[in-house]
Design an enzyme around this catalytic site. Structure first.
Site, PDB file in Angstrom:
ATOM      1  N   SER A  55     -84.823  -0.001  36.970  1.00 21.86           N
ATOM      2  CA  SER A  55     -85.219  -0.936  38.026  1.00 21.86           C
ATOM      3  C   SER A  55     -86.668  -0.646  38.382  1.00 21.86           C
ATOM      4  O   SER A  55     -87.179   0.454  38.107  1.00 21.86           O
ATOM      5  CB  SER A  55     -84.323  -0.752  39.260  1.00 21.86           C
ATOM      6  OG  SER A  55     -84.804  -1.499  40.362  1.00 21.86           O
ATOM      7  N   TYR A  73     -80.126   4.296  45.829  1.00 22.63           N
ATOM      8  CA  TYR A  73     -80.281   3.454  44.643  1.00 22.63           C
ATOM      9  C   TYR A  73     -81.521   3.862  43.859  1.00 22.63           C
ATOM     10  O   TYR A  73     -81.473   4.013  42.634  1.00 22.63           O
ATOM     11  CB  TYR A  73     -80.370   1.992  45.067  1.00 22.63           C
ATOM     12  CG  TYR A  73     -80.485   1.023  43.924  1.00 22.63           C
ATOM     13  CD1 TYR A  73     -79.379   0.710  43.139  1.00 22.63           C
ATOM     14  CD2 TYR A  73     -81.694   0.409  43.620  1.00 22.63           C
ATOM     15  CE1 TYR A  73     -79.476  -0.191  42.078  1.00 22.63           C
ATOM     16  CE2 TYR A  73     -81.810  -0.484  42.566  1.00 22.63           C
ATOM     17  CZ  TYR A  73     -80.692  -0.784  41.806  1.00 22.63           C
ATOM     18  OH  TYR A  73     -80.800  -1.657  40.764  1.00 22.63           O
TER      19      TYR A  73
END
Length: 277
Positions: A129, A142
């Site tokens: 990501s 995350y």
């Protein structure tokens, strides 16, 4: 990615823990004329990986490309605010790492020996990501998991280079997906149906049409595999944010903590990753 690969004439194996969604994906891909097969997979389980790999190879033979794409988000509050680390439940933290990081590890560990055994051909794509390169506030859990995916991919790339197995890490920004909804479902399944109520998490969010079309990302991934790129950046607009992070690192590199000391050359040499050059 599966659609892009199908357009290129590849045979497809869709592996997922959710039977209903997996079946729907296979039906949609098959209607496009793609040769597609489904297998059950819980990415947290080594035994599940082995079984999925065996079934995939029994159907199509040796696997050329592995995409470790399963992931889970940490969630937001019902008022839309992000979940701070201090308010993050330990079980949630472990669940995010179990799926986002351990799943990638087990996928690579399952398929690398198989790729090596047939002569070292193949490519692995690990979905990270932009949050694996920058760490916005409210995304500590995350981001930490996606930083781990970036590091794992960079090291694995160097480990496999002389065996002709490519490794890429996909670092997308905003993409149209059901990640928020599927993540909430997975959290409820693993942490209890009352988990969202107790913590005030959002449990359902519609796909945001302002985000990037996922097929554009899939085709970008295919080009990156063909180029054997280490990093896959579908969103170049993040370049300034990445530069800010590296500038912050450089600003804080000063003098040695011990006057006149430098690590020996052998240690510096051992610390170098040739994949960066």
């Amino acid at each position: 990615m599966a659609q892009a690969f199908g357009e290129a004439g590849m045979k497809l194996v869709i592996a997922d823990v959710d039977v209903e969604r997996r079946t729907a994906a296979i039906d949609a891909l098959s209607k496009n004329g793609f040769d597609c097969h489904g297998v059950d997979l819980d990415v947290r389980s080594a035994a599940s990986w082995t079984a999925a790999a065996d079934l995939a190879e029994a159907r199509f033979g040796a696997i050329d490309i592995l995409c470790n794409n399963a992931g889970i988000g940490q969630g937001r509050r019902t008022d839309g605010t992000r979940l701070l680390l201090e308010a993050t439940d330990e079980e949630l933290f472990r669940l995010v790492f179990d799926i986002n990081v351990t799943g990638v590890f087990l996928g690579a560990r399952t398929f690398v020996p198989r790729m090596v055994a047939r002569g070292g051909a193949g490519h692995i794509v690990n979905t990270g990501s932009m949050a694996g390169l920058i760490a916005p506030p409210g995304l500590a859990t995350y981001s930490a998991s996606k930083y781990a995916v970036t590091a794992l991919s960079e090291s694995l790339r160097a480990e496999l280079a002389d065996r002709h197995i490519g490794v890429s890490v996909l670092c997308p920004g905003g993409v149209q997906s059901r990640l928020e909804t599927t993540s909430a479902e997975r959290r409820n399944q693993q942490l209890g149906s009352g988990y969202d109520r107790e913590t005030g998490f959002l449990s359902d969010r519609p796909i945001n049409p302002e985000m990037m079309d996922p097929i554009a990302v899939g085709r970008h991934v295919l080009r990156a595999i063909r180029n054997n790129d280490l990093y896959i950046f579908p969103h170049p607009e993040y370049v300034d944010l990445i530069a800010e992070r590296f500038a912050a690192i450089q600003r804080n590199i000063g003098l040695s903590a011990q006057d006149g000391y430098t690590d020996p050359d052998w240690l510096l040499a051992a610390s170098r990753n040739p994949a960066y050059s």
